[in-house]
Motif scaffolding. Sequence first.
Motif, mmCIF file in Angstrom:
data_model
loop_
_atom_site.group_PDB
_atom_site.id
_atom_site.type_symbol
_atom_site.label_atom_id
_atom_site.label_comp_id
_atom_site.label_asym_id
_atom_site.label_seq_id
_atom_site.Cartn_x
_atom_site.Cartn_y
_atom_site.Cartn_z
ATOM 1 N N ALA A 100 0.848 -1.196 0.000
ATOM 2 C CA ALA A 100 0.000 0.000 0.000
ATOM 3 C C ALA A 100 0.882 1.243 0.000
ATOM 4 C CB ALA A 100 -0.920 0.010 1.220
ATOM 5 N N ASP A 101 0.339 2.339 -0.516
ATOM 6 C CA ASP A 101 1.095 3.596 -0.587
ATOM 7 C C ASP A 101 0.959 4.367 0.719
ATOM 8 O OD1 ASP A 101 1.653 2.886 -3.172
ATOM 9 O OD2 ASP A 101 0.126 4.167 -4.067
ATOM 10 N N THR A 102 1.514 3.801 1.785
ATOM 11 C CA THR A 102 1.383 4.445 3.085
ATOM 12 C C THR A 102 2.456 3.946 4.038
ATOM 13 O OG1 THR A 102 -0.131 4.832 4.938
ATOM 14 C CG2 THR A 102 -0.202 2.667 3.919
ATOM 15 N N VAL A 103 2.733 4.770 5.044
ATOM 16 C CA VAL A 103 3.642 4.352 6.100
ATOM 17 C C VAL A 103 3.071 3.124 6.809
ATOM 18 C CG1 VAL A 103 4.641 5.000 8.331
ATOM 19 C CG2 VAL A 103 4.601 6.651 6.445
ATOM 20 N N GLY A 104 3.933 2.148 7.094
ATOM 21 C CA GLY A 104 3.505 0.912 7.742
ATOM 22 C C GLY A 104 3.267 -0.229 6.777
ATOM 23 N N ALA A 105 3.133 0.086 5.485
ATOM 24 C CA ALA A 105 2.935 -0.974 4.492
ATOM 25 C C ALA A 105 4.228 -1.752 4.288
ATOM 26 C CB ALA A 105 2.468 -0.370 3.173
ATOM 27 N N GLN A 106 4.092 -2.986 3.850
ATOM 28 C CA GLN A 106 5.272 -3.817 3.607
ATOM 29 C C GLN A 106 5.636 -3.839 2.130
ATOM 30 O OE1 GLN A 106 4.824 -7.755 5.323
ATOM 31 N NE2 GLN A 106 5.558 -7.019 7.299
ATOM 32 N N ARG A 107 6.915 -3.869 1.884
ATOM 33 C CA ARG A 107 7.452 -3.971 0.526
ATOM 34 C C ARG A 107 8.277 -5.254 0.450
ATOM 35 N NH1 ARG A 107 12.165 -1.939 -2.397
ATOM 36 N NH2 ARG A 107 11.618 -1.099 -4.456
ATOM 37 N N HIS A 108 7.879 -6.147 -0.436
ATOM 38 C CA HIS A 108 8.559 -7.435 -0.593
ATOM 39 C C HIS A 108 9.415 -7.391 -1.857
ATOM 40 C CE1 HIS A 108 6.035 -9.937 2.284
ATOM 41 N NE2 HIS A 108 5.427 -8.760 2.266
ATOM 42 N N CYS A 109 10.719 -7.596 -1.698
ATOM 43 C CA CYS A 109 11.608 -7.761 -2.850
ATOM 44 C C CYS A 109 11.919 -9.247 -2.978
ATOM 45 C CB CYS A 109 12.883 -6.949 -2.678
ATOM 46 S SG CYS A 109 12.674 -5.211 -3.116
ATOM 47 N N LEU A 110 11.531 -9.811 -4.117
ATOM 48 C CA LEU A 110 11.623 -11.252 -4.330
ATOM 49 C C LEU A 110 12.910 -11.610 -5.066
ATOM 50 C CD1 LEU A 110 7.939 -11.846 -5.482
ATOM 51 C CD2 LEU A 110 8.850 -11.789 -3.147
ATOM 52 N N PHE A 111 13.582 -12.627 -4.567
ATOM 53 C CA PHE A 111 14.806 -13.160 -5.151
ATOM 54 C C PHE A 111 14.566 -14.619 -5.516
ATOM 55 C CE2 PHE A 111 15.946 -9.626 -2.590
ATOM 56 C CZ PHE A 111 17.143 -9.099 -3.054
ATOM 57 N N LYS A 112 15.468 -15.181 -6.268
ATOM 58 C CA LYS A 112 15.332 -16.577 -6.660
ATOM 59 C C LYS A 112 15.332 -17.495 -5.448
ATOM 60 C CE LYS A 112 17.449 -20.114 -9.617
ATOM 61 N NZ LYS A 112 18.560 -20.426 -10.564
ATOM 62 N N ASN A 113 16.137 -17.158 -4.428
ATOM 63 C CA ASN A 113 16.277 -18.051 -3.277
ATOM 64 C C ASN A 113 15.830 -17.407 -1.966
ATOM 65 O OD1 ASN A 113 18.351 -16.209 -3.352
ATOM 66 N ND2 ASN A 113 19.878 -17.589 -2.485
ATOM 67 N N GLY A 114 14.885 -16.470 -2.055
ATOM 68 C CA GLY A 114 14.403 -15.862 -0.826
ATOM 69 C C GLY A 114 13.787 -14.499 -1.081
ATOM 70 N N GLU A 115 13.654 -13.713 -0.025
ATOM 71 C CA GLU A 115 13.097 -12.379 -0.171
ATOM 72 C C GLU A 115 13.588 -11.470 0.952
ATOM 73 O OE1 GLU A 115 8.853 -12.073 0.330
ATOM 74 O OE2 GLU A 115 8.801 -13.688 1.797
ATOM 75 N N ILE A 116 13.459 -10.171 0.710
ATOM 76 C CA ILE A 116 13.703 -9.152 1.725
ATOM 77 C C ILE A 116 12.380 -8.436 1.959
ATOM 78 C CG2 ILE A 116 14.933 -7.032 2.324
ATOM 79 C CD1 ILE A 116 17.228 -7.943 0.588
ATOM 80 N N ILE A 117 11.933 -8.437 3.196
ATOM 81 C CA ILE A 117 10.673 -7.786 3.550
ATOM 82 C C ILE A 117 10.980 -6.525 4.345
ATOM 83 C CG2 ILE A 117 8.450 -8.031 4.699
ATOM 84 C CD1 ILE A 117 8.789 -11.068 4.426
ATOM 85 N N ALA A 118 10.498 -5.402 3.845
ATOM 86 C CA ALA A 118 10.743 -4.117 4.505
ATOM 87 C C ALA A 118 9.417 -3.448 4.840
ATOM 88 C CB ALA A 118 11.577 -3.213 3.609
ATOM 89 N N GLU A 119 9.455 -2.608 5.868
ATOM 90 C CA GLU A 119 8.269 -1.856 6.275
ATOM 91 C C GLU A 119 8.511 -0.373 6.024
ATOM 92 O OE1 GLU A 119 6.501 -0.872 10.537
ATOM 93 O OE2 GLU A 119 6.084 -2.950 9.941
ATOM 94 N N ILE A 120 7.581 0.270 5.348
ATOM 95 C CA ILE A 120 7.728 1.689 5.010
ATOM 96 C C ILE A 120 7.672 2.536 6.294
ATOM 97 C CG2 ILE A 120 6.824 3.620 3.664
ATOM 98 C CD1 ILE A 120 7.879 1.296 1.996
ATOM 99 N N THR A 121 8.683 3.339 6.518
ATOM 100 C CA THR A 121 8.709 4.222 7.692
ATOM 101 C C THR A 121 8.579 5.695 7.303
ATOM 102 O OG1 THR A 121 11.141 4.268 7.602
ATOM 103 C CG2 THR A 121 10.111 2.611 9.030
ATOM 104 N N ARG A 122 8.798 5.984 6.028
ATOM 105 C CA ARG A 122 8.636 7.363 5.548
ATOM 106 C C ARG A 122 8.240 7.310 4.081
ATOM 107 N NH1 ARG A 122 13.326 12.089 5.682
ATOM 108 N NH2 ARG A 122 12.034 13.824 4.930
ATOM 109 N N TYR A 123 7.123 7.966 3.752
ATOM 110 C CA TYR A 123 6.596 7.910 2.385
ATOM 111 C C TYR A 123 6.214 9.331 1.969
ATOM 112 C CZ TYR A 123 3.746 6.305 -1.594
ATOM 113 O OH TYR A 123 3.221 6.086 -2.842
ATOM 114 N N GLU A 124 7.083 9.957 1.181
ATOM 115 C CA GLU A 124 6.840 11.301 0.673
ATOM 116 C C GLU A 124 7.081 11.282 -0.831
ATOM 117 O OE1 GLU A 124 9.173 14.173 2.787
ATOM 118 O OE2 GLU A 124 8.701 13.288 4.750
ATOM 119 N N LYS A 125 5.993 11.264 -1.586
ATOM 120 C CA LYS A 125 6.077 11.084 -3.029
ATOM 121 C C LYS A 125 7.000 12.115 -3.671
ATOM 122 C CE LYS A 125 3.331 10.363 -7.185
ATOM 123 N NZ LYS A 125 1.994 10.134 -7.752
ATOM 124 N N GLY A 126 7.915 11.621 -4.482
ATOM 125 C CA GLY A 126 8.852 12.490 -5.180
ATOM 126 C C GLY A 126 9.949 13.048 -4.308
#
Length: 298
Positions: A190-216
Amino acid sequence: MNPLNQYAWAITALTLIAGFLLLHSGWADYGSAFFVLFPCMVGFSIGTHDKRTRGMMSLLFGGLIFFGFLLAGALEGLVCVAMALPIFLIMMLIGYGFRRWLIPDSRQPKKPTDHLLVSLLPLLVLLLTNPIEQALLPEPEIVEIETSVLLPYPADLVFDQVKAMDKLDAEKPWGIWLGLPSPYRCILAADTVGAQRHCLFKNGEIIAEITRYEKGEVLEMDVVDYTLTSREWFQFQDATYTFERVDGQTKITRTSSYKSTLHPRAYWQPLEGWGIQQEHDFVLASLRKNLGEISGQE
């Protein structure tokens, strides 16, 4: 001739494999005791068994067998092996040289049992020194790696394309071709603070939580989970994208921070920085490619 002298190359390989098993069973850690003292004592041991020039060849051959074993068994990746190989070989040769040139030959063990004890010496030293090192080491420091590129697109557009990337398929840097992990897709919940961003790799993933979201302006994330290999000694802390308007273009800066328990730091930190830089280059090149495709400039 002591039979151990004839098979110094096998002793080298088997001792290194035994040390690796201690590492992965939790009896040793990724510190200087393993990467410096242990291979140095392996060289010392071989220098005791065979004081002729072939002892050095036994170290080189045995070391290559060990690293070949790791690759053949898929126990370590090619990049990890390539990074560890130089320090292991150098420290083994230093230990061999110390025994060969600085300790009198008159002190060479005479009995087969003495030679056997010397063969076990590297493993004993590793087991004894590892807990001491771990007790004395300070907490790992946070290290930051930063990469910037200038893109001929508006900041808002660049921001929208980097917050979630359906594909990352730019030309890969050579480090990634050798096996460094690279994402193929990043999903934002989601486009908001607190949303999770999943970066997918062949052998796993990195899961991050948005702490600051200021477009541009800025996209800041804390890494909350990391399922890739190497998590035993490596931990991402956070990732940040900042966007700066420069003469109608956008300067995007990617910053990654991490902690690592690998020692000695003087050897490993430059290699870690290079690896993260390779991932930055790939992500930003993929971003440039995606922007070019949607704007019709490619």
